[in-house]
Design a protein around this motif. Sequence first.
Motif, PDB file in Angstrom:
ATOM      1  N   LYS A 236       0.830  -1.205   0.000  1.00 23.06           N
ATOM      2  CA  LYS A 236       0.000   0.000   0.000  1.00 23.06           C
ATOM      3  C   LYS A 236       0.866   1.257   0.000  1.00 23.06           C
ATOM      4  N   GLN A 237       1.974   1.213   0.722  1.00 29.43           N
ATOM      5  CA  GLN A 237       2.875   2.367   0.752  1.00 29.43           C
ATOM      6  C   GLN A 237       3.465   2.639  -0.628  1.00 29.43           C
ATOM      7  N   VAL A 238       3.846   1.572  -1.348  1.00 29.62           N
ATOM      8  CA  VAL A 238       4.388   1.740  -2.704  1.00 29.62           C
ATOM      9  C   VAL A 238       3.358   2.420  -3.594  1.00 29.62           C
ATOM     10  N   ALA A 239       2.100   1.939  -3.528  1.00 31.14           N
ATOM     11  CA  ALA A 239       1.049   2.489  -4.390  1.00 31.14           C
ATOM     12  C   ALA A 239       0.785   3.955  -4.083  1.00 31.14           C
ATOM     13  N   TRP A 240       0.693   4.290  -2.816  1.00 31.61           N
ATOM     14  CA  TRP A 240       0.350   5.668  -2.479  1.00 31.61           C
ATOM     15  C   TRP A 240       1.516   6.628  -2.675  1.00 31.61           C
ATOM     16  N   VAL A 241       2.739   6.143  -2.528  1.00 30.67           N
ATOM     17  CA  VAL A 241       3.888   7.001  -2.861  1.00 30.67           C
ATOM     18  C   VAL A 241       3.912   7.274  -4.357  1.00 30.67           C
ATOM     19  N   HIS A 242       3.557   6.260  -5.157  1.00 34.49           N
ATOM     20  CA  HIS A 242       3.445   6.458  -6.609  1.00 34.49           C
ATOM     21  C   HIS A 242       2.447   7.576  -6.920  1.00 34.49           C
ATOM     22  N   VAL A 243       1.284   7.522  -6.267  1.00 33.94           N
ATOM     23  CA  VAL A 243       0.268   8.557  -6.467  1.00 33.94           C
ATOM     24  C   VAL A 243       0.787   9.914  -6.007  1.00 33.94           C
ATOM     25  N   MET A 244       1.365   9.958  -4.818  1.00 30.87           N
ATOM     26  CA  MET A 244       1.815  11.226  -4.247  1.00 30.87           C
ATOM     27  C   MET A 244       2.875  11.894  -5.112  1.00 30.87           C
ATOM     28  N   LEU A 245       3.851  11.115  -5.593  1.00 34.18           N
ATOM     29  CA  LEU A 245       4.922  11.681  -6.405  1.00 34.18           C
ATOM     30  C   LEU A 245       4.388  12.227  -7.727  1.00 34.18           C
ATOM     31  N   ASN A 246       3.490  11.484  -8.366  1.00 34.95           N
ATOM     32  CA  ASN A 246       2.970  11.928  -9.662  1.00 34.95           C
ATOM     33  C   ASN A 246       2.050  13.137  -9.523  1.00 34.95           C
TER      34      ASN A 246
END
Length: 307
Positions: A236-246
């Motif tokens: 979940k952390q990987v997915a949300w960091v992906h969202v946050m960075l983009n």
Amino acid sequence: MATLVFPLLAGFGLFLGGMHFMRLGLFALAGDSLHRWLVRFTKTPMRGMITGTLVTMLVQSSSAVSVVTIGLANARLLSFPQTVGIILGTNIGTTFTTQLIALNPQKLALPMFLIGCSVLWLRSQVVRAIGMSMSGFGCVFLGIQMMQVAAEPLQHTPFFLSALARPDSHYFNGIFLGAMFTALLHSSSAVTAMTMGFMKEKILSLGMGIAIVLGSNVGTCITAIMAAVGGNAAAKQVAWVHVMLNVAGVLVFFPFIQPFAVLVSWLTGDPALQIAHAQTLFNVISSLLALPFAHAIARMAQHYIKG
């Protein structure tokens, strides 16, 4: 509507099918090495970014690399801080596809498709994988040609005229539609290719084309979110960091779309290359700006996103 819908759907179908076949062939060539590379060469954020870039260029899909990364984090083969660099690298690696499309090798599309199909019946797995990649590559450009055919009647539809083509249309419309279509299609490359077709027909301003590309970077996160559903905290952390960075990258660039368009227009006069260069510059600059804060981003995500 028939002259618009049928060529557009057929073009999308060929493009997405071609990307799928090309990806299958490239994955078959890479084999299990993909997992080993991601685990072995991502000890620091910089190495992770370089590895993520190269692997994404190889398999031609940032979404696929993101899903594999989430799977490795879920299996505890990768620690969460290792994945931040990979995510930054996937954003850079995906621009290779756009630059390839901008070279406009449509004349090679049909020969590559026919040659690729002709070797699919051979016994050698390597030759079959290469054939699958070649036939997929041919389908991609045949699909682009069909989407460009659909671009001409599309410019006369009321929705397109009001949302994107009018001089006073807001760039937010482009970002929203780019994100929505990418989320539906699960392919930022398809949306970017369609935008290139619109630019070639001169029915979009460069600023609006850039806005659609920025939105596609947000929409591509949907695949990572879906892959993380039901996973452990690291997934979940990987997915949300992906969202946050983009999303953060789009927010930083949004006020400067017009000056950015002027800069890109200085680099080349070719509309398709302008979109390709804009996507490349956006992703490279965003990733390099975020790289020094990779460990801080990882700590913040671990603090707020629990299992």
